[in-house]
Design a protein around this motif. Structure first.
Motif, PDB file in Angstrom:
ATOM      1  N   CYS A   1       0.853  -1.191   0.000  1.00 53.91           N
ATOM      2  CA  CYS A   1       0.000   0.000   0.000  1.00 53.91           C
ATOM      3  C   CYS A   1       0.884   1.234   0.000  1.00 53.91           C
ATOM      4  O   CYS A   1       2.085   1.168   0.291  1.00 53.91           O
ATOM      5  N   SER A   2       0.285   2.384  -0.322  1.00 51.96           N
ATOM      6  CA  SER A   2       1.010   3.651  -0.329  1.00 51.96           C
ATOM      7  C   SER A   2       0.835   4.346   1.015  1.00 51.96           C
ATOM      8  O   SER A   2      -0.231   4.280   1.625  1.00 51.96           O
TER       9      SER A   2
ATOM     10  N   TYR B   1      -2.370   5.127  10.956  1.00 57.85           N
ATOM     11  CA  TYR B   1      -3.578   4.666  10.273  1.00 57.85           C
ATOM     12  C   TYR B   1      -3.226   3.676   9.160  1.00 57.85           C
ATOM     13  O   TYR B   1      -3.849   2.613   9.019  1.00 57.85           O
ATOM     14  N   THR B   2      -2.223   4.027   8.361  1.00 56.54           N
ATOM     15  CA  THR B   2      -1.834   3.170   7.243  1.00 56.54           C
ATOM     16  C   THR B   2      -1.319   1.823   7.742  1.00 56.54           C
ATOM     17  O   THR B   2      -1.702   0.762   7.229  1.00 56.54           O
ATOM     18  N   LEU B   3      -0.454   1.843   8.736  1.00 55.48           N
ATOM     19  CA  LEU B   3       0.129   0.606   9.236  1.00 55.48           C
ATOM     20  C   LEU B   3      -0.927  -0.272   9.903  1.00 55.48           C
ATOM     21  O   LEU B   3      -0.942  -1.496   9.705  1.00 55.48           O
ATOM     22  N   SER B   4      -1.827   0.339  10.661  1.00 54.87           N
ATOM     23  CA  SER B   4      -2.885  -0.429  11.305  1.00 54.87           C
ATOM     24  C   SER B   4      -3.790  -1.087  10.269  1.00 54.87           C
ATOM     25  O   SER B   4      -4.183  -2.257  10.409  1.00 54.87           O
ATOM     26  N   ALA B   5      -4.129  -0.332   9.216  1.00 52.71           N
ATOM     27  CA  ALA B   5      -4.977  -0.894   8.165  1.00 52.71           C
ATOM     28  C   ALA B   5      -4.294  -2.060   7.475  1.00 52.71           C
ATOM     29  O   ALA B   5      -4.933  -3.073   7.153  1.00 52.71           O
ATOM     30  N   LEU B   6      -3.005  -1.938   7.250  1.00 53.14           N
ATOM     31  CA  LEU B   6      -2.262  -3.016   6.602  1.00 53.14           C
ATOM     32  C   LEU B   6      -2.243  -4.272   7.476  1.00 53.14           C
ATOM     33  O   LEU B   6      -2.464  -5.389   7.003  1.00 53.14           O
ATOM     34  N   LEU B   7      -1.998  -4.095   8.768  1.00 50.09           N
ATOM     35  CA  LEU B   7      -1.936  -5.238   9.668  1.00 50.09           C
ATOM     36  C   LEU B   7      -3.295  -5.906   9.839  1.00 50.09           C
ATOM     37  O   LEU B   7      -3.371  -7.124  10.060  1.00 50.09           O
ATOM     38  N   ASP B   8      -4.376  -5.128   9.738  1.00 49.00           N
ATOM     39  CA  ASP B   8      -5.712  -5.667   9.966  1.00 49.00           C
ATOM     40  C   ASP B   8      -6.388  -6.154   8.691  1.00 49.00           C
ATOM     41  O   ASP B   8      -7.477  -6.744   8.755  1.00 49.00           O
ATOM     42  N   ALA B   9      -5.781  -5.901   7.546  1.00 48.44           N
ATOM     43  CA  ALA B   9      -6.403  -6.300   6.285  1.00 48.44           C
ATOM     44  C   ALA B   9      -6.519  -7.824   6.215  1.00 48.44           C
ATOM     45  O   ALA B   9      -5.601  -8.549   6.624  1.00 48.44           O
ATOM     46  N   PRO B  10      -7.644  -8.350   5.706  1.00 47.77           N
ATOM     47  CA  PRO B  10      -7.787  -9.810   5.589  1.00 47.77           C
ATOM     48  C   PRO B  10      -6.773 -10.378   4.619  1.00 47.77           C
ATOM     49  O   PRO B  10      -6.441  -9.768   3.604  1.00 47.77           O
ATOM     50  N   ARG B  11      -6.275 -11.549   4.966  1.00 55.54           N
ATOM     51  CA  ARG B  11      -5.302 -12.230   4.112  1.00 55.54           C
ATOM     52  C   ARG B  11      -6.031 -13.206   3.190  1.00 55.54           C
ATOM     53  O   ARG B  11      -7.118 -13.702   3.515  1.00 55.54           O
ATOM     54  N   PRO B  12      -5.445 -13.500   2.024  1.00 52.38           N
ATOM     55  CA  PRO B  12      -6.078 -14.460   1.126  1.00 52.38           C
ATOM     56  C   PRO B  12      -6.226 -15.830   1.785  1.00 52.38           C
ATOM     57  O   PRO B  12      -5.468 -16.182   2.698  1.00 52.38           O
ATOM     58  N   GLU B  13      -7.199 -16.591   1.326  1.00 53.28           N
ATOM     59  CA  GLU B  13      -7.414 -17.922   1.875  1.00 53.28           C
ATOM     60  C   GLU B  13      -6.159 -18.773   1.708  1.00 53.28           C
ATOM     61  O   GLU B  13      -5.552 -18.812   0.639  1.00 53.28           O
ATOM     62  N   GLY B  14      -5.773 -19.422   2.771  1.00 51.99           N
ATOM     63  CA  GLY B  14      -4.573 -20.259   2.740  1.00 51.99           C
ATOM     64  C   GLY B  14      -3.310 -19.549   3.127  1.00 51.99           C
ATOM     65  O   GLY B  14      -2.269 -20.186   3.293  1.00 51.99           O
ATOM     66  N   GLU B  15      -3.372 -18.229   3.262  1.00 51.32           N
ATOM     67  CA  GLU B  15      -2.204 -17.448   3.654  1.00 51.32           C
ATOM     68  C   GLU B  15      -2.273 -17.137   5.147  1.00 51.32           C
ATOM     69  O   GLU B  15      -3.332 -16.792   5.671  1.00 51.32           O
ATOM     70  N   GLY B  16      -1.140 -17.233   5.831  1.00 52.48           N
ATOM     71  CA  GLY B  16      -1.083 -16.900   7.239  1.00 52.48           C
ATOM     72  C   GLY B  16      -0.993 -15.404   7.457  1.00 52.48           C
ATOM     73  O   GLY B  16      -0.968 -14.620   6.502  1.00 52.48           O
ATOM     74  N   PRO B  17      -0.964 -14.979   8.705  1.00 52.16           N
ATOM     75  CA  PRO B  17      -0.854 -13.545   9.005  1.00 52.16           C
ATOM     76  C   PRO B  17       0.503 -12.991   8.573  1.00 52.16           C
ATOM     77  O   PRO B  17       1.473 -13.745   8.384  1.00 52.16           O
ATOM     78  N   LEU B  18       0.566 -11.680   8.426  1.00 53.87           N
ATOM     79  CA  LEU B  18       1.833 -11.051   8.080  1.00 53.87           C
ATOM     80  C   LEU B  18       2.855 -11.296   9.191  1.00 53.87           C
ATOM     81  O   LEU B  18       2.543 -11.162  10.375  1.00 53.87           O
TER      82      LEU B  18
END
Length: 327
Positions: A68-69, A76-93
């Motif tokens: 993301c930019s 705000y940007t970092l929190s949104a990135l950490l909370d964004a849903p991950r694709p199915e089969g992918e673990g958390p960041l």
């Protein structure tokens, strides 16, 4: 699970984006989030999905990384990135890499990360700074922004090593210069590109041997670093110092030095805590003190990296301070 947050800095044209792109091409990087400046560009092929998470546009890349930019509010940007849903089969960041502007000073960025929203997430911060081997180090040392980035770094990665003079010891000499500018940083001087990229973004390995570094500095009669404007100084807290007295000394140091303060790292025993305490700063921004419960025998030491200020000036500003400037 704690997430590693890498702040990737380095002066203009020093190879930050190339280092990042090379890392993202590694299959092992798929659990990585990337934040770039609005004017920046990651340039990884294979962007397949764009979505809008809390009004922060994100791109899911073919390797599983999410990008993301950076908006005006880093929290705000970092929190949104950490909370964004991950694709199915992918673990958390497992890690987030923030590519900083080549002219940015790390201090204000670090200060914004002290927001309670982010502090509660237990992010492990590592500053990575690129050192362009094709650039004259003396000219670079005159750039205030570049010196602030070097001083803040936990790791300094030598880039464009193939452009060094083809003489024995050239890479080692450049690494030694980087180490002299910031002996608290781990120097990645690896001609093999794959190993250099992996070392740049490896998980944090904990604290360095501050007491050993201070002892080496004293035995060498002090160290003026690799440029006359930079000073790497050792100090020692007096026995029985209280946390209040030590924190006041840190406040006075930051007030005296201002933007000239590049980095502080200290392990100190205070009278009102059983364990030694680790204190770190980037510029005049200090992280929360950390009790070294797993290192109860850690030896006391204080290292200060500053620009355009001598140990004598710090000592004279508070001649009765409970911290002694040694070199």
């Amino acid at each position: 699970m704690a997430v590693d947050l890498f702040l990737l800095c380095g002066f203009l044209g020093s190879g930050k984006t190339t280092l990042l792109v090379d890392y993202l091409r590694d299959p092992e990087s798929r659990d990585t989030g990337v934040i770039v400046n609005e004017a920046g560009e990651v340039g990884v092929d294979g962007a397949i999905v764009a979505n809008d998470s809390d009004n922060v546009p994100m791109t899911l890349m073919a390797n599983g990384c999410v990008c993301c930019s950076l908006r005006s509010d880093l929290v705000y940007t970092l929190s949104a990135l950490l909370d964004a849903p991950r694709p199915e089969g992918e673990g958390p960041l497992q890690r987030v890499i923030l590519e900083c502007s080549g002219l940015s000073r790390p201090g204000p960025i670090i200060a914004s990360l002290a927001d309670p929203e982010l502090a509660s997430r237990g992010l492990r911060l590592t500053m990575v700074c690129t050192d362009d081997c094709a650039r004259d180090p003396d000219a670079l040392a005159e750039m205030d922004e570049a010196m602030a980035q070097f001083g803040a770094a936990h790791r300094i990665v030598l880039t464009k090593t193939d452009l060094l003079p083809a003489v024995p010891g050239a890479l080692g000499a450049r690494a030694a210069r980087a180490e002299a500018l910031n002996p608290l940083a781990a120097i990645v001087a690896e001609p093999d590109r794959t190993r250099a990229v992996q070392a740049a973004f490896a998980p944090s390995q904990g604290t360095s041997d501050l007491a050993g570094l201070a002892a080496r500095m004293l035995s060498a009669g002090g160290q003026g670093a690799a440029h006359p404007r930079i000073r790497v100084m050792a100090a020692r807290a007096q026995p029985g110092i209280s946390w209040t007295d030590f924190s006041e000394w840190l406040d006075n140091l930051a007030g005296l030095c201002g933007d000239r303060l590049l980095r502080v790292k200290a392990v100190v025993r205070v009278s009102d805590c059983e364990e030694p305490i680790l204190i770190q700063s980037v510029g005049s921004t200090f992280s929360l003190p950390q009790r070294l419960t797993r290192q109860p025998d850690a030896r006391d030491a204080i290292i200060v990296i500053a620009r355009d200020i001598e140990a004598e000036e710090i000592r004279a500003s508070a001649p009765h301070a409970p911290v002694d400037m040694l070199v």
